[in-house]
Motif scaffolding. Structure first.
Motif, short mmCIF file in Angstrom:
data_model
loop_
_atom_site.label_atom_id
_atom_site.label_comp_id
_atom_site.label_asym_id
_atom_site.label_seq_id
_atom_site.Cartn_x
_atom_site.Cartn_y
_atom_site.Cartn_z
N SER A 176 5.49 17.15 -6.55
CA SER A 176 6.44 16.11 -6.16
C SER A 176 7.48 15.90 -7.24
N TYR B 261 0.83 -1.20 0.00
CA TYR B 261 0.00 0.00 0.00
C TYR B 261 0.87 1.26 0.00
N ARG C 226 3.67 10.11 -9.73
CA ARG C 226 3.01 10.03 -11.02
C ARG C 226 2.00 11.15 -11.23
N PHE C 227 1.28 11.51 -10.18
CA PHE C 227 0.16 12.44 -10.33
C PHE C 227 0.32 13.78 -9.61
N GLU C 228 1.19 13.87 -8.65
CA GLU C 228 1.38 15.13 -7.93
C GLU C 228 2.52 15.91 -8.59
N LYS D 235 2.29 1.79 -3.41
CA LYS D 235 1.27 2.35 -4.31
C LYS D 235 1.16 3.86 -4.10
N GLY D 236 1.17 4.29 -2.86
CA GLY D 236 1.12 5.71 -2.56
C GLY D 236 2.35 6.44 -3.07
N VAL E 104 4.27 5.58 -5.66
CA VAL E 104 4.16 5.68 -7.12
C VAL E 104 3.15 6.75 -7.48
N TRP E 105 2.01 6.76 -6.79
CA TRP E 105 0.97 7.74 -7.07
C TRP E 105 1.49 9.16 -6.86
N LEU E 106 2.23 9.35 -5.77
CA LEU E 106 2.74 10.68 -5.43
C LEU E 106 3.57 11.25 -6.57
N SER F 285 -1.15 16.00 0.16
CA SER F 285 -2.04 15.35 -0.81
C SER F 285 -3.12 14.55 -0.10
N SER F 286 -2.75 13.86 0.95
CA SER F 286 -3.70 13.07 1.72
C SER F 286 -4.80 13.95 2.31
#
Length: 129
Positions: free
Chosen positions: A35, A20, A30-32, A23-24, A26-28, A77-78
């Motif tokens: 970052s 988990y 990829r999309f932020e 995943k966070g 990678v997300w950070l 982001s959270s």
């Protein structure tokens, strides 16, 4: 509701929790978008660190402040996601919460920039003289 205190230790659940977190991670990146800016800055700092052959203490400070910046960005982001889940309409307290979370990132980035200047500015000045 499950009681976490009574829950037995499980290697499988610990491994899942790392999944988990990954995943966070990678997300950070990829999309932020911010970052990515922080990551780019870190890459430049690492290249400069190798070029100037910074000390172990300087490497430590560089990675501590970088970790601080990325952690602040993840928390920000959270908070934004949770706030948007509560309400997408403009609400004063939610706006203040999001602003304060963003301020945390700004403070961390400012501290990292100061550390970067402390580490690299004397080396650049010496190189130019």
């Amino acid at each position: 509701m499950d009681n976490k205190i009574d829950e037995q230790f499980s290697f499988k659940k610990r491994i899942e929790s790392f999944g988990y977190a990954f995943k966070g991670f990678v997300w950070l990146f990829r999309f932020e978008h911010n970052s990515r800016i922080h990551l780019f800055s870190l890459i430049i700092a690492v290249i400069a660190g190798f070029f100037f052959q910074i000390s172990n203490e300087e490497w430590s400070m560089l990675f501590i402040v970088s970790g601080f910046v990325f952690s602040a960005e993840a928390f920000n982001s959270s908070i934004e996601f949770l706030a948007d889940e509560v309400s997408l309409e403009k609400r004063d307290r939610i706006g203040k919460s999001k602003d304060l979370a963003a301020t945390g990132v700004l403070i961390a980035a400012f501290a990292a920039a100061i550390v970067g200047l402390i580490i690299f500015l004397p080396k650049v000045i010496y190189l130019l003289n």
